[in-house]
Design a protein around this motif. Structure first.
Motif, PDB file in Angstrom:
ATOM      1  N   UNK A  46      -9.329   4.678   9.042  1.00 59.21           N
ATOM      2  CA  UNK A  46      -9.436   4.075   7.718  1.00 59.21           C
ATOM      3  C   UNK A  46      -8.352   4.655   6.811  1.00 59.21           C
ATOM      4  N   UNK A  47      -7.792   3.828   5.946  1.00 57.83           N
ATOM      5  CA  UNK A  47      -6.733   4.241   5.023  1.00 57.83           C
ATOM      6  C   UNK A  47      -7.143   3.770   3.633  1.00 57.83           C
ATOM      7  N   UNK A  48      -7.527   4.708   2.792  1.00 64.11           N
ATOM      8  CA  UNK A  48      -8.028   4.382   1.458  1.00 64.11           C
ATOM      9  C   UNK A  48      -7.160   5.030   0.394  1.00 64.11           C
ATOM     10  N   UNK A  49      -6.803   4.248  -0.627  1.00 64.27           N
ATOM     11  CA  UNK A  49      -6.040   4.758  -1.771  1.00 64.27           C
ATOM     12  C   UNK A  49      -6.872   4.584  -3.025  1.00 64.27           C
ATOM     13  N   UNK A  50      -7.139   5.683  -3.715  1.00 68.82           N
ATOM     14  CA  UNK A  50      -7.922   5.647  -4.952  1.00 68.82           C
ATOM     15  C   UNK A  50      -7.093   6.273  -6.076  1.00 68.82           C
ATOM     16  N   UNK A  51      -7.573   6.089  -7.312  1.00 71.50           N
ATOM     17  CA  UNK A  51      -6.866   6.673  -8.444  1.00 71.50           C
ATOM     18  C   UNK A  51      -6.242   5.643  -9.362  1.00 71.50           C
ATOM     19  N   UNK A  52      -6.933   4.506  -9.561  1.00 73.39           N
ATOM     20  CA  UNK A  52      -6.485   3.455 -10.479  1.00 73.39           C
ATOM     21  C   UNK A  52      -5.127   2.898 -10.069  1.00 73.39           C
ATOM     22  N   UNK A  53      -5.006   2.541  -8.777  1.00 75.54           N
ATOM     23  CA  UNK A  53      -3.756   2.005  -8.236  1.00 75.54           C
ATOM     24  C   UNK A  53      -3.772   0.488  -8.273  1.00 75.54           C
ATOM     25  N   UNK A  54      -2.605  -0.118  -8.519  1.00 72.95           N
ATOM     26  CA  UNK A  54      -2.532  -1.573  -8.583  1.00 72.95           C
ATOM     27  C   UNK A  54      -2.361  -2.156  -7.177  1.00 72.95           C
TER      28      UNK A  54
END
Length: 498
Positions: free
Chosen positions: A30-38
């Motif tokens: 799984x590849x998750x990007x968080x932190x208010x990314x567009x």
């Protein structure tokens, strides 16, 4: 163990450091990007996955990858996070080191090459403020980053070259700024020369004063009299930007994504000429709900010229937005969740016809407008806005017989833009070195007060009258403003009952 790589996010026309945190642990793939990314940052997962494989590295399948872009309350946009995220994913596998004092920017192509990004100059400033020593940028952005003194700039062409440097296999060479070509935002210098303009010496003189002292001008005349040509010629007599001004203008255009990396730094003052259908947001800029800022024409004209052709055709609510920046040199955009202050020190040159048909002041044409129509047309520009104009100049119709009839002596006697630019430079240098900021003789002071009372000038109008008088004295290299300078400045003032 959490890996940390530093990058930068655009905030207005500036930037803020962002920490790219990566946790790579065994688990379901799984590849998750968080932190208010567009959306563009979320799509980075596929670019990074392909780039890692194409570079020849082992992509960490059967691993759970979590990327956090901190601080999480700052919205992140764009593709500049591709390279730092990829380094964070590969950090443990390749045993990368020496990244604690480094800021990384770059977009990844699917083949692992690094593409240029916008806002590098602002990111370099942010890195220096945060005490970082090194900035890793795409090769195309290296000249831009090198404008900031005190940073080691490492240009990278690919993910492979970047990982080789931080693994110690093959070191990158720091970029040194050498033989950087002087760039312009447009080619207006070659477009119009004052030597090509026939007659209208009064208007030429007004524009020379405006260029020297940074004064605002309105050119009024019949259609085809040369108002637009005069405005474009004025751009050619502005001196080149100083180093600090060049960095400031380049940062604005880079953050807005309006200049290619190979065209920096920008050494020529900008010249902007929006169409009269432009909205208020296009003129002053806008703050979006996601927190990003789009600079308007007044900010893009910073340190240069904003030319508004057909001034009365602009919507009134659009023109009224100019009041604050004309006075303060900045524009403060405030919304419910975000606010930002943008620079707006520009020279306003506006052109307009005297009436609806355009021929009220042309002796060779009959004006078809009634007195009421002429009055209504002039009232489209509000008094408070006109009060902020320093120079109001009538442009006269040019006799067609003079076209092509000038002899060589008359052509050689016409002053060129290069000569006028030297005149502006001498006057500005004199203004910087004179003992006092503003000295005026008693006779000139008394004359100015009496004239202001007769013309019913406001306190602002009177102050601007004295500023124009001071500029005229600087052009003549006079320490003291006399009656002659005030008299000339009065010719350009607009009576409030005009």
């Amino acid at each position: 163990m959490v890996t940390k790589i530093y990058s930068a996010a655009l905030v207005g026309i500036g930037a803020q450091l962002i920490t790219v945190e990566a946790d790579v642990s065994q688990g379901l793939s799984q590849f998750t990007i968080v932190g208010l990314a567009d959306t563009r940052i979320q799509e980075a997962r596929e670019r990074i996955r392909a780039a890692i494989k194409q570079t020849g590295f082992q992509y960490p399948y059967n691993f759970r990858i979590t990327i956090n872009l901190a601080p999480s309350d700052v919205r992140k946009e764009g593709t500049a996070y591709d390279l730092p995220i990829a380094l964070a994913v590969l950090h443990k596998q390749l045993r990368l080191r020496g990244l604690d004092d480094v800021v990384v920017l770059g977009e990844l192509a699917l083949d692992g090459s690094v593409r240029p990004v916008r806002g590098v100059l602002a990111a370099a400033r942010a890195a220096l403020r945060a005490g970082k020593s090194t900035l890793v940028v795409p090769v195309e952005n290296a000249d831009e980053a090198a404008l900031i003194v005190g940073l080691i700039v490492l240009p990278v062409s690919s993910l492979l070259a970047c990982t080789a440097h931080f693994s110690g296999a093959r070191m990158l060479q720091p970029h040194t700024k050498s033989n950087v070509r002087l760039q312009t935002i447009n080619d207006r210098r070659a477009e119009v020369d004052f030597a090509e303009i026939i007659d209208n010496s009064f208007a030429k003189r007004a524009l020379l004063i405006a260029a020297t002292g940074g004064h605002h001008v309105v050119l009024c005349g019949p259609p085809g009299a040369g108002k637009t040509m005069l405005a474009r010629a004025c751009a050619g007599i502005l001196p080149q930007l100083t180093l600090d001004e060049s960095v400031e203008v380049t940062e604005i255009y880079s953050s807005a994504g309006l200049v290619a990396p190979e065209h920096v730094p920008l050494h020529e003052p900008p010249f902007r000429s929006p169409h009269h259908s432009a909205s208020a947001a296009a003129l002053i800029g806008s703050v979006h709900s996601r927190g990003s800022v789009t600079p308007g024409e007044i900010t893009l004209s910073h340190r240069g010229i904003l030319f508004l052709d057909e001034l009365p055709e602009f919507a009134r609510n659009v023109l009224e937005q100019l009041r604050q920046p004309l006075e303060s040199g900045t524009i403060h955009l405030a919304r419910s969740e975000h606010s930002v202050t943008l620079p707006a020190e520009f020279i306003l040159i506006a052109a307009q016809n005297p009436c609806w048909c355009g021929y009220a002041t042309d002796p060779t044409h009959h004006c078809t407008c009634t007195p009421q129509q002429r009055l209504l047309y002039q009232k489209k520009i509000s008094g408070p806005l006109l009060d902020r104009i320093d120079l109001y100049c009538d442009v006269q119709h040019v006799d067609l017989k003079k076209f092509g009839s000038l002899n060589d002596a008359e052509k050689n006697s016409t002053v060129s833009s290069a000569s006028l630019r030297d005149h502006v430079l001498r006057a500005r240098e004199f203004a910087r070195t004179r003992a006092e900021q503003r000295r005026i003789s008693n006779e000139a002071q008394t004359f100015a007060i009496r004239a202001a009372e007769q013309l019913r000038l406001s306190a602002r109008g009177y102050t601007r009258l004295l500023r124009v008088s001071r500029t005229i004295a600087d052009l003549a290299l006079h320490d003291v403003v006399g009656v002659a300078e005030v008299s000339e400045a009065l010719q350009y003032r607009v009576p409030q009952n005009r």
